[in-house]
Design an enzyme around this catalytic site. Structure first.
Site, PDB file in Angstrom:
ATOM      1  N   LYS A 186       0.562  -1.160   0.147  1.00 18.26           N
ATOM      2  CA  LYS A 186       0.492  -0.429  -0.205  1.00 18.26           C
ATOM      3  C   LYS A 186       1.367   0.964  -0.377  1.00 18.26           C
ATOM      4  CE  LYS A 186      -0.756   2.674   2.639  1.00 18.26           C
ATOM      5  NZ  LYS A 186      -0.211   3.847   3.243  1.00 18.26           N
ATOM      6  N   THR A 197       5.683   6.146   2.873  1.00 15.70           N
ATOM      7  CA  THR A 197       4.645   5.601   3.979  1.00 15.70           C
ATOM      8  C   THR A 197       4.151   4.821   3.185  1.00 15.70           C
ATOM      9  OG1 THR A 197       2.413   6.501   4.708  1.00 15.70           O
ATOM     10  CG2 THR A 197       2.264   6.735   2.806  1.00 15.70           C
TER      11      THR A 197
END
Length: 413
Positions: A186, A197
């Site tokens: 992700k 991230t």
């Protein structure tokens, strides 16, 4: 607005023997969405990871490092991973650490294992307290929901600003034995090298000794997740985990010098590169996928340094979004990359097959319409030849659009 994002058929994501996945809707940030994931692994498994280099790393990253250190010191192996989305549990101080450890303890209690055998992961908004009660309340459902075939659901359960779930799977033959590899990832923003991230979980059924797996995860990350950039930000939570379940008939890999290790490394790298490139293709607001190749350097490090200067540049990225062949911006990025003894008079610059700059200046035969033709494509290769050695490096990035600003301006609303 994902760029040439491949269609993912859940049925084509091979189960990995010794690995099960379960999810739950715990309302961590938004209702009616998968936001808790539990991955369980058999006792035969070895697990290794690499994590963010952001000094403000999140509480779960700290706990993951602690628990993996205990494994390397001879403790019991990792048996479960738990992931929540919607809240990063970063910038939360000591209460954040307490919550990360409490999450591990609760999952361990429910699963009949030790807290140090659990690795926690969080992704989402930074500087907000983790809703620990909601997370803990979701764990029983996630455990009850575990199946070997839940990879696509697992990919959905770790999404934040992602527009599409990211997963891929392969089966390869090594020394006559079938090895199955499946992974999910992700990330769509705050992506740059040394993790961002970004979460990546890749499992395979080979039997790999712990020290060998510790080496493998670093080598694979260096060739995949550390070769992408979207916006140049490095997050607090990024993690890339390898799980070797040990269920394949392939004999155990106990040395990095063995041919089997090299074959496995290549297979794992291929899967990890797909997972990392899917992140770039789904970059926030992305309309173009760009490969930056730097060749002819003295070292891989300097080639990467230049590639990232190009890939990070907002001026370069916005020029590609607009299909505006203002390609001096690329030369400027090469120049400020920090390679002190670079001889700019030896540099050639290509867009796909179009020679834009030759020997440090504009190619006399270059026509701007040729550059614009390439820049209007959804997939573009920027190739730089330094003319000073044999080293090379490749990274992947995307353009920077109006939608990137909108997505990030509206993220918390």
């Amino acid at each position: 607005m994902a760029v040439n994002f491949p269609s993912i058929d859940p049925a084509q994501l091979h189960p990995v023997a010794g690995v099960t996945l379960g999810w739950a809707e715990a309302n961590i940030r938004k209702p009616n969405r998968k936001d808790v994931l539990v991955i369980s692994v058999d006792e035969s498994a070895t697990v290794a990871g690499v994590f963010t280099e952001n000094r403000f790393c999140a509480a779960p990253v700290i706990v993951c490092r602690e628990h993996l250190a205990k494994v390397r010191a001879g403790g019991a192996g990792i048996r479960a991973l738990v992931v929540n989305t919607g809240n990063a549990n970063a910038g939360t101080g000591e209460p954040g650490l307490v919550n990360a450890r409490e999450t591990c303890a609760e999952l361990a209690r429910l699963a009949g294992i030790e807290p140090a055998q659990v690795l926690p992961f969080s992704t989402g908004v930074i500087l907000e307290p983790l809703p620990i009660d909601r997370l803990k309340a979701g764990l029983p459902a996630a455990l009850a929901n575990r199946k070997a075939a839940n990879w696509f659901d697992a990919a959905q359960a770790i999404m934040t600003t992602d527009t599409l779930p990211k997963a891929t799977s392969r089966q390869v033959t090594i020394d006559g034995h079938t090895v199955t590899l499946t992974g999910i990832s992700k990330g769509a923003g705050m992506i740059k090298p040394n993790m961002a991230t970004m979460l990546g979980f890749l499992a395979f059924d080979a039997n790999v000794a712990q020290p060998v797996l510790d080496t493998l995860v670093k080598e694979v990350a260096d060739r995949s997740f550390n070769c992408i950039t979207i916006d140049g930000d490095t997050s607090t939570n990024d993690s890339f985990i390898l799980i070797a379940s040990g269920k394949s008939t392939l004999p155990a890999i106990t040395s990095t010098d063995s041919p089997a290790y090299a074959a496995l490394r290549d297979a794992v790298t291929e899967v990890a590169q797909v997972l990392s490139q899917l992140i770039v293709r789904d970059g926030e607001g992305a309309t173009k996928f760009m490969t930056v190749q730097v060749e002819g350097g003295k070292s891989v490090a300097e080639c990467r340094q230049i590639a990232y200067a190009i890939g990070h540049s907002p001026l370069v990225k916005t020029a590609f979004y607009a299909s505006d062949p203002n390609l001096g911006r690329i030369l400027a990025a090469i120049g400020y990359a920090g390679v002190a003894d670079l001889d700019v008079d030896k540099i050639d610059l290509y867009l796909d097959d179009v020679l834009v700059a030759k020997a440090g200046g504009r190619n006399p035969a270059y026509q701007e319409e040729d550059g614009q033709r390439v820049m209007k494509q959804s997939e573009i290769t920027i190739r730089v030849q330094l003319g000073r050695g044999d080293a090379q490096a490749t990274i992947w990035t995307c353009d920077l659009s109006h939608d990137y600003v909108s997505i990030n301006a509206d993220y918390r609303s």
